[in-house]
Design a protein around this motif. Structure first.
Motif, PDB file in Angstrom:
ATOM      1  N   ASN A  44      -2.454  -3.186  -7.617  1.00 46.56           N
ATOM      2  CA  ASN A  44      -2.765  -1.939  -8.306  1.00 46.56           C
ATOM      3  C   ASN A  44      -2.340  -0.803  -7.377  1.00 46.56           C
ATOM      4  O   ASN A  44      -2.924  -0.636  -6.310  1.00 46.56           O
ATOM      5  CB  ASN A  44      -4.254  -1.849  -8.617  1.00 46.56           C
ATOM      6  CG  ASN A  44      -4.594  -0.695  -9.547  1.00 46.56           C
ATOM      7  OD1 ASN A  44      -3.777   0.198  -9.768  1.00 46.56           O
ATOM      8  ND2 ASN A  44      -5.806  -0.709 -10.077  1.00 46.56           N
ATOM      9  N   PRO A  45      -1.339  -0.005  -7.731  1.00 44.60           N
ATOM     10  CA  PRO A  45      -0.789   0.968  -6.787  1.00 44.60           C
ATOM     11  C   PRO A  45      -1.788   2.057  -6.407  1.00 44.60           C
ATOM     12  O   PRO A  45      -2.579   2.510  -7.233  1.00 44.60           O
ATOM     13  CB  PRO A  45       0.406   1.556  -7.538  1.00 44.60           C
ATOM     14  CG  PRO A  45       0.079   1.370  -8.981  1.00 44.60           C
ATOM     15  CD  PRO A  45      -0.676   0.071  -9.046  1.00 44.60           C
ATOM     16  N   ALA A  46      -1.748   2.453  -5.142  1.00 49.43           N
ATOM     17  CA  ALA A  46      -2.606   3.544  -4.676  1.00 49.43           C
ATOM     18  C   ALA A  46      -1.919   4.345  -3.584  1.00 49.43           C
ATOM     19  O   ALA A  46      -2.575   5.073  -2.847  1.00 49.43           O
ATOM     20  CB  ALA A  46      -3.946   3.014  -4.170  1.00 49.43           C
ATOM     21  N   GLY A  47      -0.603   4.210  -3.462  1.00 47.30           N
ATOM     22  CA  GLY A  47       0.126   5.031  -2.500  1.00 47.30           C
ATOM     23  C   GLY A  47       0.046   6.494  -2.882  1.00 47.30           C
ATOM     24  O   GLY A  47      -0.145   6.846  -4.058  1.00 47.30           O
ATOM     25  N   ARG A  48       0.170   7.372  -1.894  1.00 48.12           N
ATOM     26  CA  ARG A  48       0.085   8.811  -2.126  1.00 48.12           C
ATOM     27  C   ARG A  48       1.276   9.526  -1.469  1.00 48.12           C
ATOM     28  O   ARG A  48       1.760   9.097  -0.420  1.00 48.12           O
ATOM     29  CB  ARG A  48      -1.216   9.382  -1.542  1.00 48.12           C
ATOM     30  CG  ARG A  48      -2.476   8.873  -2.208  1.00 48.12           C
ATOM     31  CD  ARG A  48      -2.573   9.317  -3.652  1.00 48.12           C
ATOM     32  NE  ARG A  48      -3.863   9.045  -4.261  1.00 48.12           N
ATOM     33  CZ  ARG A  48      -4.154   7.950  -4.929  1.00 48.12           C
ATOM     34  NH1 ARG A  48      -3.247   7.002  -5.075  1.00 48.12           N
ATOM     35  NH2 ARG A  48      -5.354   7.781  -5.469  1.00 48.12           N
ATOM     36  N   LEU A  49       1.710  10.606  -2.087  1.00 48.76           N
ATOM     37  CA  LEU A  49       2.808  11.386  -1.542  1.00 48.76           C
ATOM     38  C   LEU A  49       2.336  12.178  -0.326  1.00 48.76           C
ATOM     39  O   LEU A  49       1.295  12.830  -0.363  1.00 48.76           O
ATOM     40  CB  LEU A  49       3.365  12.347  -2.585  1.00 48.76           C
ATOM     41  CG  LEU A  49       4.039  11.719  -3.806  1.00 48.76           C
ATOM     42  CD1 LEU A  49       4.588  12.813  -4.722  1.00 48.76           C
ATOM     43  CD2 LEU A  49       5.149  10.763  -3.404  1.00 48.76           C
ATOM     44  N   GLU A  67       0.810  -1.212   0.000  1.00 51.90           N
ATOM     45  CA  GLU A  67       0.000   0.000   0.000  1.00 51.90           C
ATOM     46  C   GLU A  67       0.848   1.268   0.000  1.00 51.90           C
ATOM     47  O   GLU A  67       0.304   2.365  -0.178  1.00 51.90           O
ATOM     48  CB  GLU A  67      -0.947  -0.018   1.199  1.00 51.90           C
ATOM     49  CG  GLU A  67      -1.994  -1.118   1.116  1.00 51.90           C
ATOM     50  CD  GLU A  67      -3.006  -1.058   2.242  1.00 51.90           C
ATOM     51  OE1 GLU A  67      -2.943  -0.111   3.054  1.00 51.90           O
ATOM     52  OE2 GLU A  67      -3.859  -1.963   2.307  1.00 51.90           O
ATOM     53  N   SER A  68       2.152   1.138   0.197  1.00 50.51           N
ATOM     54  CA  SER A  68       3.026   2.312   0.266  1.00 50.51           C
ATOM     55  C   SER A  68       3.614   2.711  -1.078  1.00 50.51           C
ATOM     56  O   SER A  68       4.136   3.817  -1.221  1.00 50.51           O
ATOM     57  CB  SER A  68       4.176   2.055   1.259  1.00 50.51           C
ATOM     58  OG  SER A  68       3.682   1.842   2.563  1.00 50.51           O
ATOM     59  N   VAL A  69       3.577   1.825  -2.060  1.00 53.68           N
ATOM     60  CA  VAL A  69       4.197   2.130  -3.353  1.00 53.68           C
ATOM     61  C   VAL A  69       3.382   3.194  -4.082  1.00 53.68           C
ATOM     62  O   VAL A  69       2.165   3.075  -4.228  1.00 53.68           O
ATOM     63  CB  VAL A  69       4.321   0.865  -4.213  1.00 53.68           C
ATOM     64  CG1 VAL A  69       4.934   1.208  -5.577  1.00 53.68           C
ATOM     65  CG2 VAL A  69       5.169  -0.188  -3.505  1.00 53.68           C
ATOM     66  N   VAL A  70       4.072   4.242  -4.532  1.00 54.58           N
ATOM     67  CA  VAL A  70       3.437   5.350  -5.251  1.00 54.58           C
ATOM     68  C   VAL A  70       3.835   5.278  -6.718  1.00 54.58           C
ATOM     69  O   VAL A  70       5.033   5.212  -7.031  1.00 54.58           O
ATOM     70  CB  VAL A  70       3.852   6.714  -4.669  1.00 54.58           C
ATOM     71  CG1 VAL A  70       3.097   7.845  -5.372  1.00 54.58           C
ATOM     72  CG2 VAL A  70       3.611   6.756  -3.164  1.00 54.58           C
ATOM     73  N   LEU A  71       2.862   5.272  -7.597  1.00 60.27           N
ATOM     74  CA  LEU A  71       3.119   5.335  -9.035  1.00 60.27           C
ATOM     75  C   LEU A  71       3.182   6.808  -9.433  1.00 60.27           C
ATOM     76  O   LEU A  71       2.156   7.495  -9.461  1.00 60.27           O
ATOM     77  CB  LEU A  71       2.017   4.605  -9.804  1.00 60.27           C
ATOM     78  CG  LEU A  71       2.120   4.593 -11.332  1.00 60.27           C
ATOM     79  CD1 LEU A  71       3.421   3.932 -11.789  1.00 60.27           C
ATOM     80  CD2 LEU A  71       0.913   3.894 -11.952  1.00 60.27           C
ATOM     81  N   LEU A  72       4.389   7.290  -9.723  1.00 62.34           N
ATOM     82  CA  LEU A  72       4.585   8.698 -10.047  1.00 62.34           C
ATOM     83  C   LEU A  72       4.344   8.997 -11.522  1.00 62.34           C
ATOM     84  O   LEU A  72       3.894  10.088 -11.884  1.00 62.34           O
ATOM     85  CB  LEU A  72       6.000   9.136  -9.665  1.00 62.34           C
ATOM     86  CG  LEU A  72       6.353   9.116  -8.172  1.00 62.34           C
ATOM     87  CD1 LEU A  72       7.806   9.526  -7.967  1.00 62.34           C
ATOM     88  CD2 LEU A  72       5.427  10.032  -7.388  1.00 62.34           C
ATOM     89  N   LYS A  73       4.650   8.025 -12.376  1.00 61.03           N
ATOM     90  CA  LYS A  73       4.478   8.253 -13.811  1.00 61.03           C
ATOM     91  C   LYS A  73       4.281   6.908 -14.491  1.00 61.03           C
ATOM     92  O   LYS A  73       4.887   5.906 -14.093  1.00 61.03           O
ATOM     93  CB  LYS A  73       5.699   8.967 -14.407  1.00 61.03           C
ATOM     94  CG  LYS A  73       5.556   9.306 -15.890  1.00 61.03           C
ATOM     95  CD  LYS A  73       6.796   9.989 -16.446  1.00 61.03           C
ATOM     96  CE  LYS A  73       6.631  10.287 -17.934  1.00 61.03           C
ATOM     97  NZ  LYS A  73       7.857  10.890 -18.521  1.00 61.03           N
TER      98      LYS A  73
END
Length: 517
Positions: free
Chosen positions: A342-347, A146-152
C-alpha cells in the motif's frame, strides 16, 4: 562527519576554500578533526575564477592555513605549488604538519596504520560480499517499497480507482516505455549488484496465464501497437540522471572520459555541471501516444527531479513516481501496482505546474515564493504529498501545557484512524504557523513527521515533540537566534496542503500555554 569538501562558491566575496569558517565554525564549534578537502579544481579557481591570489603557491598557502588538509585536483600541479609555497616562506613545515593531522587521525581510526591481523576489515577478505547478503537485499526492497509515491489514482471505466490491479482478473497487461526494461544508475550513486526492471517484475508477479506484452524495437510506434492489444498498459518514463553521457561501467569511479561541462541534450534533464533549463518531461509525448491507444493507462514516472506533467495529471487515470538506482526498483513498482504494497511515499519537493510559478533562479530570497514555505500559488503536487489505497481520519490535536524552559519542549499528539479498506502506512506531518510574529515568517513550516503502520479500523496515537528552539528565527540585529513571545498554530496533516487538525499555542519567554482552536 569526519570529512567534507569546501564548496566552489564564495560567501560574502570570500571563497569557501579559504573561508575562516572552516576553522571558526567547522573545527572549533562543530569539532571536525578529520579531513577538510578542496572540491576538484577549486585550487585553480582561487587564481583563475575568484582572482583571489596571483598564483597557485599563494592559493595553496591560504587554503592550508584556512584548514584545508587534502587537495582534490583536476590537473593542478599541487605538489609544485606546495614546494613553491615553502620556498617562498608562505608556509612552514609546522603548517604542513598541521594540515596532515586530520588525514592521519582518520587513517588511525580506520586501522589503516595497524598490522592487518588487528584490523577487523581484513577478516572480510574472501568472504561473500555483504552488500549481496539476504539481509541487505531485504533492506533494499523495503527502501524501494516505501519510496513509491502514488500521485494519482482516478477511476477506470467502472468508476473505481484503477489501482491496485487485480492480477487474477486482468486478461493481459502491456509494459512499455523507454524505461520499462532498464534500471538507470544515478550519478555518484554507484552501481547496484543487480537490478530488477519493471517489465521483469510484472512478468514475475502475474499468474502464468496472464500475457505480459512488451515491445522489442524500442519505438513509440511499437509501444502503441502493443498497447492497443492489452487490457491495461503500464508506461514507464522518466529522465536519464547522467544525460546518456556516462556509460554504466564508468559510474563506479568519479573520473571518466566524459567532459564534465558538456550540456545535457534534453532541456528537462540535468546533472553535475549541467543545469536543467526546463521542467518539461520530454517523454510526455510517449505518454500521450500510449494513452490515445489505450485510455486504461498507468504512468510510472522514474525521475530524479520534479517535472511539470500537467497534461498527464489531467488525462491519465493513475500515476506512480519513484527515483533511480534502486536495485529492487521494478519489484517495488509491481508490488504497488498489484496491491502487495500500500503506497505511502511522499514528495520531498514541491512540484509546480510550470516555471511561471517559480521566482527567477538567481533570486536567492526564498520569501519571493520558493518552496512550500512561501509559495502562494497552488502547485501541481504539494510538498509532502502522496496518496494511499486506504483513508485516514485525524482526531483533535493535544499539546501539553505548562512551564517551558528555554531548552525545553512540548509534545503534541493526534489520534489517526484507518477508515479505509486496507492496512496501510500514513506519514503524519506536523507544521507550525506563526500567527503574530514581528517578522516575516513562512506560511507554515514542517517541524516533525512520523510514518506509522495502521491496520484497517484501528487507531494510533502519534506524538511529535516541538522544541522552543524550533520556533526561533535568526535576528540580524542580535546576530543570533530569537524565540518570540507569540501565538503559534500547530498543524497536523497528510501534506503541506492537507492540514487535518490544529491547535494554537501561546508562547512566552518561560512558558507555553495551549488553547483549542
Amino acid at each position: 562527519a569526519k570529512s567534507f569538501m569546501a564548496s566552489y562558491n564564495a560567501w560574502n566575496h570570500v571563497p569557501m576554500t579559504v573561508n575562516p569558517i572552516l576553522k571558526d565554525l567547522a573545527m572549533k564549534q562543530w569539532g571536525v578533526d578529520g579531513i577538510i578537502s578542496t572540491d576538484a579544481g577549486s585550487l585553480g579557481n582561487l587564481v583563475n575564477f575568484h582572482k583571489a591570489y596571483p598564483d597557485l603557491n599563494h592559493a595553496i598557502a591560504a587554503a592550508m592555513k584556512a584548514g584545508i588538509g587534502m587537495f582534490l585536483t583536476i590537473g593542478e600541479p599541487w605538489k609544485d605549488g606546495v614546494r613553491g609555497a615553502l620556498e617562498q616562506k608562505l608556509i612552514t613545515e609546522q603548517d604542513l604538519d598541521n594540515s596532515l593531522r586530520g588525514s592521519l587521525r582518520v587513517a588511525i581510526r580506520l586501522g589503516l596504520l595497524d598490522p592487518p591481523a588487528l584490523v577487523p576489515y581484513s577478516k572480510m577478505k574472501g568472504q561473500p560480499n555483504p552488500v549481496e547478503s539476504a539481509e541487505h537485499k531485504a533492506i533494499a526492497l523495503q527502501v524501494a517499497n516505501e519510496s513509491v509515491v502514488l500521485l494519482k489514482n482516478g477511476p477506470d471505466s467502472t468508476g473505481r480507482p484503477l489501482l491496485p490491479l487485480d492480477k487474477n482478473a486482468i486478461r493481459s497487461i502491456a509494459v512499455v516505455g523507454p524505461l520499462a526494461k532498464i534500471v538507470l544508475p544515478d550519478f555518484y550513486g554507484g552501481v547496484p549488484p543487480y537490478s530488477v526492471s519493471t517489465l521483469a517484475a510484472v512478468q514475475k508477479a502475474v499468474p502464468p496465464n496472464v500475457p505480459v506484452m512488451a515491445n522489442n524495437d524500442g519505438s513509440i510506434e511499437g509501444d502503441v501497437a502493443v498497447a492497443r492489444k492489452a487490457d491495461v498498459v503500464v508506461v514507464v518514463v522518466g529522465n536519464n540522471p547522467t544525460c546518456n553521457r556516462i556509460p554504466k561501467e564508468l559510474l563506479g569511479s568519479l573520473m571518466s572520459s566524459v567532459a564534465p561541462t558538456a550540456s545535457c541534450p534534453i532541456a528537462g534533464e540535468g546533472m553535475e555541471s549541467s543545469d536543467r533549463t526546463s521542467l518539461t518531461l520530454a517523454q510526455e509525448d510517449w505518454i500521450k501516444a500510449i494513452y490515445a491507444a489505450n485510455p486504461k493507462t498507468i504512468v510510472v514516472l522514474v525521475a530524479s527531479a520534479p517535472f511539470a506533467i500537467d497534461w498527464t495529471d489531467e488525462h491519465v487515470p493513475a500515476i506512480l513516481h519513484t527515483s533511480h538506482n534502486g536495485q529492487e526498483e521494478g519489484t517495488a513498482i509491481a508490488n504497488v501496482l498489484f496491491g502487495e504494497t500500500n503506497p505511502a511515499g511522499r514528495l520531498v519537493q514541491t512540484w509546480v505546474k510550470s516555471m511561471d510559478q517559480l521566482p527567477p533562479m538567481m533570486d536567492y530570497n526564498i520569501r519571493h515564493g520558493r518552496t512550500y514555505m512561501y509559495m502562494k500559488d497552488k502547485p501541481l503536487y504539494p510538498f509532502g504529498y502522496g496518496l494511499s489505497y486506504t483513508t485516514f481520519k485525524y482526531g483533535p490535536v493535544n499539546c501539553g501545557s505548562g512551564r517551558m524552559e528555554k531548552i525545553g519542549s512540548v509534545t503534541c499528539s493526534v489520534d489517526v484512524t484507518n477508515t479505509g479498506p486496507r492496512d496501510g502506512d500514513e506519514v503524519v506531518q506536523m507544521y507550525v504557523k506563526h500567527l503574530d510574529s514581528k517578522v516575516e515568517r513562512p506560511i507554515h513550516e514542517l517541524k516533525g513527521f512520523e510514518r506509522v503502520t495502521i491496520a484497517r479500523g484501528q487507531t494510533r496515537k502519534v506524538s511529535i515533540p516541538l522544541k522552543a528552539s524550533d520556533l526561533a528565527y535568526w535576528d540580524e540585529t542580535k546576530n543570533g537566534w530569537t524565540v518570540e513571545s507569540e501565538t503559534v498554530e500547530v498543524q497536523f496533516g497528510a501534506s503541506s496542503a492537507d492540514v487535518r487538525a490544529t491547535k494554537t499555542i501561546q508562547v512566552t519567554r518561560w512558558q507555553i500555554m495551549t488553547s483549542e482552536k
